[in-house]
Design an enzyme around this catalytic site. Structure first.
Site, PDB file in Angstrom:
ATOM      1  N   GLY B 224       0.829  -1.200   0.000  1.00  0.00           N
ATOM      2  CA  GLY B 224       0.000   0.000   0.000  1.00  0.00           C
ATOM      3  C   GLY B 224       0.866   1.253   0.000  1.00  0.00           C
ATOM      4  CG  PHE B 225       4.439   1.238  -0.542  1.00  0.00           C
ATOM      5  CD1 PHE B 225       5.418   0.770   0.318  1.00  0.00           C
ATOM      6  CD2 PHE B 225       4.135   0.492  -1.662  1.00  0.00           C
ATOM      7  CE1 PHE B 225       6.076  -0.412   0.068  1.00  0.00           C
ATOM      8  CE2 PHE B 225       4.798  -0.694  -1.928  1.00  0.00           C
ATOM      9  CZ  PHE B 225       5.773  -1.148  -1.064  1.00  0.00           C
ATOM     10  CB  THR B 453       4.362  -4.541   7.391  1.00  0.00           C
ATOM     11  OG1 THR B 453       3.134  -5.025   7.977  1.00  0.00           O
ATOM     12  CG2 THR B 453       4.050  -3.329   6.550  1.00  0.00           C
ATOM     13  CD  GLU B 649       4.963   5.773   7.491  1.00  0.00           C
ATOM     14  OE1 GLU B 649       4.540   6.657   6.749  1.00  0.00           O
ATOM     15  OE2 GLU B 649       4.442   5.502   8.583  1.00  0.00           O
TER      16      GLU B 649
END
Lengths: 281, 685
Positions: B224-225, B453, B649
């Site tokens: 998705g980022f 993740t 992040e």
């Protein structure tokens, strides 16, 4: 990302394929490994009425010795080309360049013949065919003809094949002894197309480069044979001086990856590198 | 070092992604995009499309269901005749097969009254304004001391403008929704998103439903980022289409449509001024950001926010200005704010290091802030210096000759660069349920999202720890809005927020367990709202340092990164295996940002021109050489029961600056505009 609808034909023999081609007329597309055509179909940049799938034509997958040349079946995959002992022995430039085509997954499906028939000036193998003076074997119901590579690439994504013709093989002359080869590819990421590529074969003569064959990828709508470079080398010019002539007569495109000016610069730089690597000096 | 719990399912193809749910009687949607960048839709002619066999319906402004207005104007799909940007969804075809839908979409004719469009971000645009808040809820402007006077009086001054281009998230799995309405009026969405609870509440609002009437299932998500952190128009469109046709409707946004409809990182123009003494100690930090948003959604990238807490300086100003352009709506992309902002700030710090002659590592150490410079709050933990020192030792920084442009091997120039990284360590309220089953195993439920993740695995590790049991006895259930409500996988707050609720639920369960477990099991629920709200005030941030080596080809201008090291201080690392992947993945994305990524706006048509992965370049595994990420030990008691900070992040933050700084060290040329392309480099050599 779904192709438009089309009729699908999967012939069992070359003759059947030729028949299907004749029947389908101008709006047919031939699919071999599909590594270039499938994206075009999915983006609907290509919307053929009929798709003729060559997957069953196993007779076109082999490589054979033909005396002063080898004949590579049009359906030989890049992976096959890389491993084939005849190709390795007699067309090392092709091996070098094929190793740089896309990525392993593509090389397992994509074919030598498909890459040439697709006639994309940014793909690596057309320049190799031109540099090697290969002949392309085209068959139709009307018979077979040999098309010199230099005449095969007519325009951007356009080959000399007639609508009813099928590329069945590529005849690559055996070069003889003493040749060094190199394919220099400049691209942004590992699997990306060449911004500029240089295919070259050189014969060392008393420590100097005498005979040379040089052709460029993506320096115009078709692969470009660098006669000026070859002649300069034959006339005794040093590699660096000869390479300066690489972009002579080219019409490089300007796109997001590089302007025509940048490509012109790259052509000289990469040609010098390719020649030096091939001559191992 | 725990393997991904669902790794086997993923590599064998058994893991089910949104598009793959087998449903009876499914119809397929293909969207029609606006072909003008601004204007009015005059007419939609669907006759030809409707006449095609297999076409079930064509939706457009004229016949689409009316929706309730919500803050995000992107979700007012087919509600207006206005075209806000080229590529906006203006109609949709629903058909029996995806092929038919795609073909029919080509035959929907939309007539427009086009208007002149304004699509180019400029620092002097007259439409620039100060947003009420920037992303994250921060004020647009802050100021303390007298930054202008302090800057003017400084012995050493850096005043430079940096730009970053539009960048697109490009998860492997596109935004995908399968929507169906059940007989009782429940809307069911199999959807690829970063948080099923958020999609549930937003879609309930849009369709005027109770949240309980919307169920969102997203068991596996292919990346998705940030772009799947908020529901995008595709979800609304699929739900509308399912209502109109009375059939389940599948819609996977084609890659080329994602450029306009699923978000991107805004381009930025950032002026940074640093005023310092001869010893490099900062007296003034001024960071002013210009970015864009769209006509239908305000998104203000908080690029100057890290300058508020990164370094000590008595006089400081940060400022954000945005302009509404006729462009697609920018949104979250991995570390929004920090990523472009720290490129500018950390490049400017390198420029200051060059001007003062202070080593770039030492310069950052010298300016390390003992407490949050703006709020005065203590840091819960701040180990930037430890990261810099550890990285310098591992990377061999001490032997570095600071002179630029002097290391040459053949036709290659070599250089090294450093940059700092930071990212907020947030924890948000949420709920979780832990169950003891009669067979001795445990089930832990939370509406978390594992977007690749390793969240599912991390939560299982956390639960097993809290339950004092083996990992193999814990079954995690996530990715369903029926599970206890959870925040999105965003802001690097997932593990921290979900993990807190999981620990509390597990603790509550242990209290209830005594002896034999009854056949119906024992269950405990926890909500962390009070706990999170009543936390002591601290400035909570993760820190890091990137060290990069570059090789610059003198003849082609090509930059390669033969070596890169990231050192991070992010509290307790839950699962080292997945954590390393997160760090290295972020750093790799930073290499892409530095050297490759750029969505190029066509000013004439108002569209990004390189809308596919053949033209929008990202690094592949074969492009990455030696890259490593390590972390320093950090025990922070002020975070959450795990002592963990988010790590999704921070890996990208500062990475591009480290590379740009290394390019300067290699060549002597400063690149302030990303990406650093071969042609740009060659022009400076």
């Amino acid at each position: 990302m779904i192709p438009a609808s089309f009729d699908y034909v999967r012939p069992e023999s070359v003759d059947e394929a030729l028949e299907a081609l004749t029947d389908a007329g101008e709006d047919a597309k031939i699919i071999a490994g599909g590594q270039s055509l499938m994206p075009l179909l999915r983006m609907r940049l290509a919307m053929p009425d009929t798709l003729i799938d060559l997957d069953r034509l196993d007779s076109l997958r082999d490589v054979r010795d033909d005396g002063d040349a080898i004949v590579i079946g049009a359906l030989a995959t890049h992976h096959r080309v890389l491993r084939d002992p005849l190709v390795r022995a007699h067309a090392p430039l092709l091996v070098r360049a094929t190793a740089k085509v896309a990525d392993p997954a593509v090389r397992h499906r994509g074919t030598f013949g498909g890459a040439l028939a697709h006639a994309d000036p940014a793909s690596d193998l057309p320049a190799v065919a031109v540099a090697l003076d290969a002949e392309l074997l085209a068959r139709s119901a009307r018979g077979e003809r040999r098309i010199p590579a230099a005449d095969f690439f007519v325009d951007w994504m356009t080959s000399a094949l007639e609508p009813d013709e099928l590329l069945t093989g590529i005849r690559v002359p055996k070069p003889g002894e003493g040749w060094g080869v190199h394919y220099e590819k400049f691209h942004r990421t590992a699997q990306a197309w060449a911004i500029v590529g240089v295919a070259c074969a050189v014969r060392r003569d008393d420590g100097r480069v005498g005979d040379a064959r040089v052709a460029l990828t993506n320096m115009g709508p078709v692969p470009v044979r660098c006669r000026a470079v070859e002649e300069a080398l034959a006339g005794g010019a040093a590699i660096r001086d000869a390479a300066e002539l690489a972009a002579e007569g080219t019409e490089p495109p300007s796109d997001l990856d590089g302007s025509a000016e940048y490509r012109t610069h790259l052509a000289a730089v990469l040609t010098a590198r390719a020649l030096a690597a091939a001559a191992a000096v | 070092m725990t393997d991904r719990l669902e790794g086997w399912e993923k590599v064998t193809g058994a893991a089910r992604y949104a598009y793959e749910y087998p449903l009876e009687n499914v119809a397929y949607l293909a969207a029609v995009q606006a072909t003008v960048a601004r204007g009015e839709i005059l007419a939609v002619d669907a006759e030809a499309a409707l006449g095609m066999p297999g076409v079930l319906a064509v939706l457009s402004g004229g016949n689409a269901p009316r929706l309730a207005p919500v803050d995000d104007g992107e979700l007012a799909v087919l509600q207006s005749r206005r075209v806000a940007y080229r590529g906006q969804f203006v109609a949709a075809v629903i058909a029996e097969t995806p092929e038919t839908a795609a073909e029919a979409a080509r035959h929907v004719r939309v007539e427009y009254a086009p208007e002149a469009a304004d699509v180019l971000l400029r620092a002097d645009h007259e439409g620039l304004y100060a947003p009420e808040k920037v992303n994250g809820g921060f004020p647009a402007d802050t100021e303390s001391g007298d930054p202008d006077a302090a800057f003017a009086a400084s012995a050493v001054r850096v005043d430079a403008t940096y730009t970053t281009p539009a960048e697109h998230n490009n998860p492997m799995e596109p935004h995908t929704t399968v929507a169906l309405w059940e007989d009782d009026g429940t809307l069911v969405l199999y959807d690829s998103n970063q948080g099923p609870s958020a999609v549930q509440s937003t879609l309930a609002e849009v369709f005027g439903l109770e949240p309980a009437q919307v169920r969102v299932i997203s068991e596996h998500v292919g990346g998705g980022f940030g772009s799947k952190g908020t529901p995008r128009p595709n979800v609304v469109l699929a739900a509308m289409a399912a209502r109109v046709t009375g059939r389940p409707v599948k819609f996977a946004v084609p890659r080329r449509q994602m450029w306009a409809t699923t978000g991107y990182r805004t381009p930025t123009i950032q002026r940074v001024r640093l005023g310092a003494g001869l010893d490099g100690r900062l007296d003034a930090v001024i960071h002013e950001v210009v970015a864009q948003t769209s006509a239908v959604r305000e998104f203000a990238e908080q690029a100057a926010v890290p300058a508020r807490m990164m370094y000590r300086a008595a006089n400081r100003r940060t400022r954000h200005r945005i302009v509404r352009l006729d462009v697609p709506s920018p949104s979250w992309m991995r570390a929004p704010g920090e990523t472009p902002g720290m490129f500018a700030l950390e490049s400017a710090m390198d420029e200051l290091a060059v001007l003062t002659g202070v080593d770039p590592v030492e310069l950052r150490v010298r300016n390390d802030a003992p407490e949050d410079p703006e709020s005065g709050l203590p840091f819960s933990s701040r180990n930037l210096v430890a990261c810099l020192r550890e990285g310098a030792a591992r990377f061999g920084w001490d032997a570095r000759d600071p002179r630029p442009g002097v290391r040459r091997e053949g036709r290659t120039l070599l250089g090294t660069g450093v940059a700092a990284a930071t990212y907020p360590a947030s924890t948000r309220p949420g709920e979780a349920v832990a169950r003891a089953e009669p067979d001795g195993t445990f089930t832990v439920r939370v509406a978390a999202a594992d977007i690749g993740t390793g969240a599912r695995t991390a939560l299982a590790v956390i639960a097993a720890d809290a339950l004092k049991t083996d990992l193999g006895k814990v079954r995690m259930e996530i990715g369903d809005s029926r599970l206890p409500r959870a925040v999105v996988a965003g802001g690097s707050a997932g593990t921290s927020s979900w993990g807190t609720a999981v620990v509390r639920a597990c603790e509550a369960l242990l209290v209830r367990l005594n002896g034999e477990i009854p056949p119906e099991g024992v269950e405990a629920r926890a909500s962390t709202a009070d706990e999170v709200r009543s936390r002591q005030k601290y400035a909570r941030h993760a820190f890091g340092a990137h060290f990069a080596e570059v090789a610059v080809d003198l003849d082609t201008g090509e930059v390669r990164v033969p070596r890169m090291l990231g050192v991070f201080a992010a509290g307790r690392i839950i699962n080292p295996k997945a954590a390393r992947s997160q760090f290295v993945g972020g750093m790799t994305m930073g290499i892409g940002m530095a050297l490759l990524e750029e969505s190029i706006m066509d000013e004439a048509f108002g569209d990004h021109v390189n809308r596919d992965l053949a033209q929008y370049h990202v690094p592949t595994c074969a492009d990455i050489r030696k890259i490593d990420a390590v972390w320093v030990p950090e025990a922070d008691p002020h975070l959450n029961p795990m002592g963990a900070k988010g790590i999704g992040e921070i890996g990208i933050v500062g990475a591009a600056a480290a590379i740009a700084n290394a390019v300067h060290h290699a060549t002597g040329a400063r690149f302030r505009d990303l990406p650093i392309t071969p042609a740009r480099v060659l022009a400076e050599l």
